[in-house]
Design an enzyme around this catalytic site. Structure first.
Site, PDB file in Angstrom:
ATOM      1  N   LYS A  88      51.198  50.463  40.277  1.00  0.00           N
ATOM      2  CA  LYS A  88      51.179  49.416  41.298  1.00  0.00           C
ATOM      3  C   LYS A  88      52.536  48.726  41.310  1.00  0.00           C
ATOM      4  O   LYS A  88      52.985  48.197  40.297  1.00  0.00           O
ATOM      5  CB  LYS A  88      50.086  48.389  41.024  1.00  0.00           C
ATOM      6  CG  LYS A  88      50.032  47.333  42.126  1.00  0.00           C
ATOM      7  CD  LYS A  88      49.238  46.124  41.722  1.00  0.00           C
ATOM      8  CE  LYS A  88      49.476  44.999  42.737  1.00  0.00           C
ATOM      9  NZ  LYS A  88      48.949  43.710  42.301  1.00  0.00           N
ATOM     10  N   GLY A 101      46.411  34.476  43.534  1.00  0.00           N
ATOM     11  CA  GLY A 101      45.782  33.440  42.726  1.00  0.00           C
ATOM     12  C   GLY A 101      45.324  32.214  43.476  1.00  0.00           C
ATOM     13  O   GLY A 101      44.864  31.247  42.862  1.00  0.00           O
ATOM     14  N   ALA A 123      45.082  40.311  46.556  1.00  0.00           N
ATOM     15  CA  ALA A 123      45.395  38.889  46.404  1.00  0.00           C
ATOM     16  C   ALA A 123      44.679  38.031  47.438  1.00  0.00           C
ATOM     17  O   ALA A 123      44.560  38.403  48.607  1.00  0.00           O
ATOM     18  CB  ALA A 123      46.895  38.614  46.492  1.00  0.00           C
ATOM     19  N   GLY A 124      44.205  36.892  46.977  1.00  0.00           N
ATOM     20  CA  GLY A 124      43.631  35.886  47.853  1.00  0.00           C
ATOM     21  C   GLY A 124      42.134  35.731  47.769  1.00  0.00           C
ATOM     22  O   GLY A 124      41.585  34.717  48.197  1.00  0.00           O
ATOM     23  N   ASN A 157      41.837  39.542  40.437  1.00  0.00           N
ATOM     24  CA  ASN A 157      41.896  39.172  39.029  1.00  0.00           C
ATOM     25  C   ASN A 157      41.394  37.739  38.835  1.00  0.00           C
ATOM     26  O   ASN A 157      40.361  37.500  38.229  1.00  0.00           O
ATOM     27  CB  ASN A 157      43.314  39.329  38.501  1.00  0.00           C
ATOM     28  CG  ASN A 157      43.447  39.093  37.005  1.00  0.00           C
ATOM     29  OD1 ASN A 157      44.502  39.282  36.437  1.00  0.00           O
ATOM     30  ND2 ASN A 157      42.390  38.692  36.323  1.00  0.00           N
ATOM     31  N   THR A 158      42.115  36.774  39.405  1.00  0.00           N
ATOM     32  CA  THR A 158      41.819  35.368  39.164  1.00  0.00           C
ATOM     33  C   THR A 158      40.400  34.992  39.579  1.00  0.00           C
ATOM     34  O   THR A 158      39.739  34.197  38.892  1.00  0.00           O
ATOM     35  CB  THR A 158      42.829  34.483  39.914  1.00  0.00           C
ATOM     36  OG1 THR A 158      44.154  34.887  39.575  1.00  0.00           O
ATOM     37  CG2 THR A 158      42.654  33.023  39.559  1.00  0.00           C
TER      38      THR A 158
END
Length: 337
Positions: free
Chosen positions: A180, A241, A267-268, A289-290
């Site tokens: 990635k 994040g 993301a988001g 992830n977050t």
């Protein structure tokens, strides 16, 4: 007495007896088979670590995989429709959820969340080994790279050269060519620098890497990355994040319509409904992830995300109803008593 060599190891001065790089790695109580080594700016193939002699003044970087951003068993979270798989660079997966490995309280929680998510791919960061504590737990002790596909990423890289160097070390550390790529433009927004990203994509593709690339939600930029050798494009749904959810449905849909490689939202995502929305746009998968790691109960959230991705995919395949300006009764009005 044999004179000691002066080295710089992971940015710190160190002295060592003459010998091979592998010998030196063992003196640090590390396994040469579990690290990658760069010597004076060049990656040393792991197979030659025992043959390459240290020299006075050598600068070494010794890295391994940490939480950061071969397939799992058949029941590891497969969607109900066993034929609904997706393929990237010739590799086929059932789960359309990719999860990161950062921000968890420990590796055990990370592994439990991964199991609950059913994900078959995890992103991992490449970081220096802590040579002062070689017995510290490693991610590979908890998440087996023979059971789950590791996707080395370039989190924290702000230039193409930094990203390329990181992935060369990653390939040596684990042998992975599916990677990635993200090249960030600034620390505040963590938006990608598309000029540097495109440059890195071209170099990595020439070197035999298979880059899945984090990018802006721009159909033109996505097409340029595809032409440069990206095996997947990964537009952001919102800043990394942020948990803001999918802010750009129109442009993501346009990217999906124009792409000949897989498209994944990266993301988001903040909660399960965000993951479902992303999948309803027709993307091939979602990376997060977050949203899992910072939930009050990461394992339960991981399970929710698994179900949301499956539900969103089913909704996309089913085809949603048309939207209307006015109400339309479910029951016929004719024949009322």
């Amino acid at each position: 007495m044999t004179a000691q060599l002066a080295l710089t190891v992971n940015g710190e001065p160190r002295r060592a007896a003459p010998g091979s790089i592998a010998d030196f790695i063992r003196t640090l109580e590390l396994d040469p088979a579990k690290v990658a080594v760069e010597r004076n700016g060049d990656v040393v193939p792991r197979s030659t670590l025992g043959d390459v002699a240290l020299a006075n003044g050598d600068v070494l970087e010794v890295v391994h995989f940490v939480g950061g951003g071969d397939h799992a068993a058949a029941d590891s979270g497969a969607c109900n429709d066993s034929d609904d798989t997706w393929t990237v660079a010739g590799r086929t997966f059932r789960s359309r959820l990719i999860v990161g490995t950062g921000k968890y309280k420990d590796f055990a929680e990370n592994a439990a969340a991964l199991a609950a998510s059913g994900a078959e791919i995890v992103t991992v960061a490449v970081r220096r080994v802590n040579v002062s504590d070689p017995k510290a737990p490693m991610l590979t002790d908890f998440i087996d790279p023979k059971q789950v596909t590791y996707l080395p990423n370039t989190a924290g890289c702000f230039t193409a050269d930094e990203a390329i160097r990181t992935l060369r070390l990653a390939r040596e550390a684990g042998g992975w060519d599916l990677v990635k790529l993200e090249v960030l433009g600034e620390a505040r927004t963590l938006y990608p620098d598309m000029r540097e990203t495109l440059k890195a994509t071209e170099v990595l593709a020439r070197e035999g890497f298979l880059p899945m690339v984090y990018c802006v939600d721009d159909p033109i930029a996505a097409k340029q990355l595809e032409e440069a050798g990206a095996v997947a494009v990964m537009p952001l749904g919102a800043p990394i994040g942020s948990g803001l959810g999918i802010q750009n449905r129109v442009t993501i849909r346009l990217i999906v319509e124009g792409a000949k490689v897989p498209v994944l939202v990266d993301a988001g995502v903040g909660t399960a409904s965000d993951a479902a929305v992303a999948m309803e746009l027709g993307v091939d998968g979602v990376l997060m992830n977050t949203a899992i790691a910072e939930a009050r109960d990461p394992v339960r959230m991981a399970r929710a995300m698994k179900l949301a991705v499956e539900a969103g995919r089913d909704a996309y395949l089913a085809g949603r109803m048309a939207t209307r300006k006015y109400a339309d009764p479910s029951s016929p009005l004719a024949g009322l008593i």
